[in-house]
Design a protein around this motif. Structure first.
Motif, PDB file in Angstrom:
ATOM      1  N   UNK A  82      31.508  47.643  37.912  1.00 51.62           N
ATOM      2  CA  UNK A  82      32.645  47.049  37.205  1.00 51.62           C
ATOM      3  C   UNK A  82      33.567  48.087  36.579  1.00 51.62           C
ATOM      4  N   UNK A  83      33.531  49.311  37.131  1.00 50.01           N
ATOM      5  CA  UNK A  83      34.538  50.313  36.827  1.00 50.01           C
ATOM      6  C   UNK A  83      34.506  50.817  35.384  1.00 50.01           C
ATOM      7  N   UNK A  84      33.302  50.980  34.818  1.00 50.99           N
ATOM      8  CA  UNK A  84      33.205  51.729  33.568  1.00 50.99           C
ATOM      9  C   UNK A  84      32.000  52.657  33.648  1.00 50.99           C
ATOM     10  N   UNK A  85      32.065  53.768  32.947  1.00 44.59           N
ATOM     11  CA  UNK A  85      30.972  54.733  32.943  1.00 44.59           C
ATOM     12  C   UNK A  85      30.144  54.566  31.679  1.00 44.59           C
ATOM     13  N   UNK A  86      28.891  54.981  31.764  1.00 41.23           N
ATOM     14  CA  UNK A  86      27.937  54.734  30.690  1.00 41.23           C
ATOM     15  C   UNK A  86      27.252  56.037  30.298  1.00 41.23           C
ATOM     16  N   UNK A  87      27.285  56.353  29.010  1.00 36.15           N
ATOM     17  CA  UNK A  87      26.451  57.389  28.427  1.00 36.15           C
ATOM     18  C   UNK A  87      25.395  56.698  27.577  1.00 36.15           C
ATOM     19  N   UNK A  88      24.185  57.244  27.563  1.00 35.91           N
ATOM     20  CA  UNK A  88      23.101  56.655  26.774  1.00 35.91           C
ATOM     21  C   UNK A  88      22.486  57.721  25.888  1.00 35.91           C
ATOM     22  N   UNK A  89      22.133  57.344  24.674  1.00 38.04           N
ATOM     23  CA  UNK A  89      21.597  58.316  23.731  1.00 38.04           C
ATOM     24  C   UNK A  89      20.738  57.655  22.676  1.00 38.04           C
ATOM     25  N   UNK A 174      32.825  28.030  26.771  1.00 41.72           N
ATOM     26  CA  UNK A 174      32.705  28.356  28.191  1.00 41.72           C
ATOM     27  C   UNK A 174      33.998  28.951  28.726  1.00 41.72           C
ATOM     28  N   UNK A 175      34.788  29.548  27.804  1.00 41.93           N
ATOM     29  CA  UNK A 175      35.977  30.291  28.227  1.00 41.93           C
ATOM     30  C   UNK A 175      35.764  31.786  28.115  1.00 41.93           C
ATOM     31  N   UNK A 176      34.906  32.216  27.210  1.00 39.45           N
ATOM     32  CA  UNK A 176      34.641  33.643  27.029  1.00 39.45           C
ATOM     33  C   UNK A 176      34.011  34.212  28.297  1.00 39.45           C
ATOM     34  N   UNK A 177      34.366  35.439  28.635  1.00 40.53           N
ATOM     35  CA  UNK A 177      33.838  36.069  29.849  1.00 40.53           C
ATOM     36  C   UNK A 177      32.321  36.167  29.842  1.00 40.53           C
ATOM     37  N   UNK A 178      31.703  36.139  28.660  1.00 38.88           N
ATOM     38  CA  UNK A 178      30.247  36.228  28.580  1.00 38.88           C
ATOM     39  C   UNK A 178      29.564  34.928  28.957  1.00 38.88           C
ATOM     40  N   UNK A 179      30.263  33.806  28.839  1.00 37.79           N
ATOM     41  CA  UNK A 179      29.612  32.501  29.012  1.00 37.79           C
ATOM     42  C   UNK A 179      30.319  31.570  29.990  1.00 37.79           C
ATOM     43  N   UNK A 180      31.451  31.986  30.537  1.00 35.07           N
ATOM     44  CA  UNK A 180      32.221  31.075  31.391  1.00 35.07           C
ATOM     45  C   UNK A 180      31.503  30.725  32.686  1.00 35.07           C
ATOM     46  N   UNK A 181      30.519  31.535  33.082  1.00 39.88           N
ATOM     47  CA  UNK A 181      29.792  31.283  34.328  1.00 39.88           C
ATOM     48  C   UNK A 181      28.667  30.269  34.157  1.00 39.88           C
ATOM     49  N   UNK A 182      28.387  29.854  32.943  1.00 40.46           N
ATOM     50  CA  UNK A 182      27.251  28.993  32.644  1.00 40.46           C
ATOM     51  C   UNK A 182      27.669  27.536  32.520  1.00 40.46           C
ATOM     52  N   UNK A 257      27.702  41.734  30.504  1.00 36.87           N
ATOM     53  CA  UNK A 257      28.946  42.330  31.014  1.00 36.87           C
ATOM     54  C   UNK A 257      30.153  41.748  30.291  1.00 36.87           C
ATOM     55  N   UNK A 258      30.179  40.434  30.128  1.00 39.12           N
ATOM     56  CA  UNK A 258      31.309  39.805  29.448  1.00 39.12           C
ATOM     57  C   UNK A 258      31.445  40.273  28.013  1.00 39.12           C
ATOM     58  N   UNK A 259      30.306  40.471  27.327  1.00 39.33           N
ATOM     59  CA  UNK A 259      30.351  40.975  25.962  1.00 39.33           C
ATOM     60  C   UNK A 259      30.887  42.389  25.902  1.00 39.33           C
ATOM     61  N   UNK A 260      30.462  43.231  26.821  1.00 41.43           N
ATOM     62  CA  UNK A 260      30.943  44.614  26.863  1.00 41.43           C
ATOM     63  C   UNK A 260      32.446  44.649  27.168  1.00 41.43           C
ATOM     64  N   UNK A 261      32.870  43.889  28.150  1.00 43.95           N
ATOM     65  CA  UNK A 261      34.291  43.889  28.513  1.00 43.95           C
ATOM     66  C   UNK A 261      35.165  43.349  27.384  1.00 43.95           C
ATOM     67  N   UNK A 262      34.671  42.336  26.676  1.00 46.36           N
ATOM     68  CA  UNK A 262      35.424  41.830  25.522  1.00 46.36           C
ATOM     69  C   UNK A 262      35.540  42.905  24.447  1.00 46.36           C
ATOM     70  N   UNK A 263      34.417  43.520  24.084  1.00 49.23           N
ATOM     71  CA  UNK A 263      34.438  44.534  23.025  1.00 49.23           C
ATOM     72  C   UNK A 263      35.327  45.711  23.398  1.00 49.23           C
ATOM     73  N   UNK A 264      35.353  46.056  24.687  1.00 51.25           N
ATOM     74  CA  UNK A 264      36.149  47.184  25.173  1.00 51.25           C
ATOM     75  C   UNK A 264      37.615  46.821  25.420  1.00 51.25           C
ATOM     76  N   UNK A 265      37.985  45.579  25.156  1.00 53.67           N
ATOM     77  CA  UNK A 265      39.354  45.076  25.350  1.00 53.67           C
ATOM     78  C   UNK A 265      39.776  45.108  26.809  1.00 53.67           C
ATOM     79  N   UNK A 266      38.783  44.943  27.687  1.00 56.69           N
ATOM     80  CA  UNK A 266      39.074  44.823  29.117  1.00 56.69           C
ATOM     81  C   UNK A 266      39.273  43.367  29.520  1.00 56.69           C
ATOM     82  N   UNK A 267      38.948  42.447  28.624  1.00 55.23           N
ATOM     83  CA  UNK A 267      39.245  41.032  28.803  1.00 55.23           C
ATOM     84  C   UNK A 267      39.451  40.461  27.412  1.00 55.23           C
ATOM     85  N   UNK A 268      40.116  39.317  27.327  1.00 54.93           N
ATOM     86  CA  UNK A 268      40.498  38.753  26.039  1.00 54.93           C
ATOM     87  C   UNK A 268      39.827  37.407  25.798  1.00 54.93           C
TER      88      UNK A 268
END
Length: 600
Positions: A82-89, A174-182, A257-268
């Motif tokens: 989904x076109x984002x990179x991840x660092x873990x620490x 069921x509009x948020x990107x985290x839950x719209x698929x459910x 994924x939907x939660x990450x994209x929302x927090x990162x402002x990649x979806x609204x």
């Protein structure tokens, strides 16, 4: 892999208009390869510049979940697809201003205990309030109990849990990107947290638990996944994710994924707190009538238009002043709209000619684009484009009708403010409807709900009100403890801009007007606002469009304290700080000097 793009002007043709097609180009992002090690941040080496970067933080100072390693790998996999990179620490020293600046979101993956020192906490607070994203997963709520800001950011702290078992999750949004698929409900096995407090009044609840479906729930109303704006940043939390199996579950991965994209402002999404609404449609069409040709199919609590030009309208009741919310999604360059303020009619054209239509369309002229009041007033296209999700994704409208004033909010952002002056139409009473425009125009709607208002904000004049010249009740508010002034950070005029203390300078971002109704106004039209109507200690104070609600009303007391009407708590300088940039909040009134303010 799809990179989120801000769409070009969106819009739609109204009632019987003709569509003017505008060719738009959609970019397609390539695959981002990620490389990160859990113990230490190692910069990923993408094959191309990915859309954004995410930091996964999994330090534990108490119980350690065995799902952390598979959770890190799952987030890496999501990034690669989904076109984002991840660092873990697990190295908390990375929480410094310069390092955090490279990330769009930070994921607290089942962290526990006290994991950041005071300096690191301050850097992280500055990062989020300045526009960064926070994602909390499962035991993130079992973290930093002595840091009030984190409790506000995360939403509610962990209290207890029963044994791992199956339960029914209610998907409230069921509009948020985290839950719209459910679907409306979701049966799954996890470790179900009880929380110390119910966060609903301060967050937008996306999912809650049906406590009758399992043993050991102790909250009654039991939110389990939520989101909220945090100053200029965004926060998302889910209590799901205890088990290793969760991270191979496609539904849970999509939620994450939907939660990450929302927090990162990649979806609204509209993540403002929401209470007091009554469902007009959430699966049942009782009370609704079809006018004109075409229809809507009704499946999985979703209405989908077909044919037309017609209108499905809620014929059971007229409404006067109200907040109407609904979720909508377009297929391609389709055409629809929401019609308000029309008399009872079986003719959709009559509704269009006597009411007002708020547009939904992917392309058209400025007064007929998404967010426009069709033929009357174009949307603020800059604000609209920043808030809009493109065709194929869900969006949320709020239509706030007060007298002859109609305000349009898209995914929580105000994009239009219209006052009706047409004597042939009136917004003060009428029906609401959704349009099925014609063959090939496919629009879907979910969760139509309404809150009727008893207190109406006076209709403003159509022209903007200028910033007032300072008068006897317009002045700076100087903190007794610091000697510094109540200040809008960076002189921003945006909704959600943080309020702090700063050296007094006499500028407009430090000039506060007390009104007869109890507001503290700045710039003329913005009010000192308790974030989300919160009442908890540590709830942030910011600025927002004045709306007459109690979270924007204050009492100036004889002891020089200032009390928030909605909570009864005092305007407080965080941590008794005196430095420039120290945030203000609400806190239990203590009589301390960091809660006292003088004019001038």
């Amino acid at each position: 892999m799809l990179r989120h793009l801000t769409p070009a002007a969106l819009g739609r043709i109204g009632g019987g208009g003709r569509r003017t097609s505008v060719l738009r180009r959609l970019s397609v992002a390539a695959v981002a390869l990620t490389a990160a090690v859990a113990a230490t941040v190692i910069p990923a080496l993408p094959a191309h510049a990915a859309a954004f970067k995410v930091l996964v933080f999994s330090k534990t100072a108490a119980f350690r979940h065995d799902a952390i390693s598979v959770g890190i790998q799952a987030i890496r996999d999501l990034g690669s697809s989904n076109d984002f990179t991840v660092d873990a620490t697990e190295d908390s020293s990375v929480f410094n201003t310069s390092n955090l600046a490279q990330y769009k979101a930070v994921v607290f993956l089942s962290t526990t205990g006290d994991v950041l020192n005071d300096t690191q906490q301050s850097a992280f607070q500055t990062y989020v309030d300045g526009g960064g994203g926070y994602v909390g997963v499962h035991a993130a709520s079992d973290t930093e109990y002595n840091w009030s800001y984190y409790g506000q950011l995360m939403g509610a702290w962990f209290n207890s849990h029963p044994a791992i078992q199956q339960a029914t999750v209610r998907n409230e949004d069921r509009a948020h990107a985290a839950t719209s698929h459910l679907g409306a409900t979701w049966s799954r096995t996890d470790e179900w947290y009880n929380f110390r407090t119910n966060p609903r009044s301060n967050v937008r609840v996306l999912q809650s638990l049906d406590e009758s479906s399992y043993s050991g729930g102790g909250m009654g109303d039991h939110p389990i996944t939520w989101c909220h704006p945090q100053s200029s940043g965004r926060a998302f939390y889910t209590g799901l994710g205890h088990t290793q199996e969760s991270y191979s579950d496609s539904n849970f991965r999509t939620l994450l994924l939907g939660g990450i994209r929302y927090a990162a402002k990649a979806t609204n999404a509209d993540c403002r707190p929401e209470t007091g609404y009554t469902a007009l449609y959430n699966g049942s069409t009782t009370g609704w009538s079809q006018a004109g040709p075409g229809s809507f199919t009704n499946s999985a609590a979703t209405l989908t238009s077909q044919g037309g030009m017609g209108m499905l309208w809620y014929s059971a009741k007229e409404f006067r002043s109200y907040s109407l919310k609904l979720d909508w999604r377009l297929t391609g360059d389709s055409n629809s709209g929401v019609i308000v303020g029309f008399p009872a009619t079986g003719d959709p054209n009559t509704a269009l000619n006597t009411g007002h239509e708020v547009q939904i369309d992917a392309t058209d002229s400025s007064d007929k684009t998404t967010g426009a009041v069709y033929g009357f007033k174009a949307a603020d296209t800059t604000a609209r484009d920043a808030a809009l999700n493109p065709p194929g994704q869900w969006n949320t409208y709020e239509l706030l009708v007060e007298g002859e004033r109609l305000q349009v909010f898209l995914n929580g952002t105000k994009i239009n403010d219209f006052t009706n002056t047409d004597s042939a139409r009136s917004l003060q009473q009428g029906y609401i409807g959704i349009q099925n425009h014609g063959s090939g125009d496919v629009a879907a709607f979910r969760n139509v709900r309404i809150k009727e208002l008893t207190t109406v904000t006076p209709t403003p004049t159509p022209t903007p009100t200028p910033t007032p010249t300072p008068t006897a009740n317009t002045s700076a508010l100087r903190g007794t403890a610091s000697g510094r002034c109540l200040d809008v950070s960076g002189a921003s005029q945006a909704n959600g801009a943080a309020v702090n203390i700063w050296d007094c300078n006499g500028r407009s971002n430090q000039q506060w007007t007390s009104t007869a109704s109890g507001e503290l106004r700045v710039y003329g039209g913005k009010c000192l606002d308790v974030n989300g109507g919160g009442t908890a200690n540590g709830t942030a104070v910011l600025i927002w469009d004045c709306n007459g609600q109690n979270n924007q009303k204050w009492r100036l007391n004889s002891d020089n304290s200032i009390t928030a009407v909605g909570s009864g708590k005092c305007l407080d300088v965080s941590g008794n700080g005196t430095a420039n940039g120290t945030k203000v909040q609400i806190w239990t009134c203590l009589g301390a000097n960091n809660q006292k303010w003088t004019r001038g």
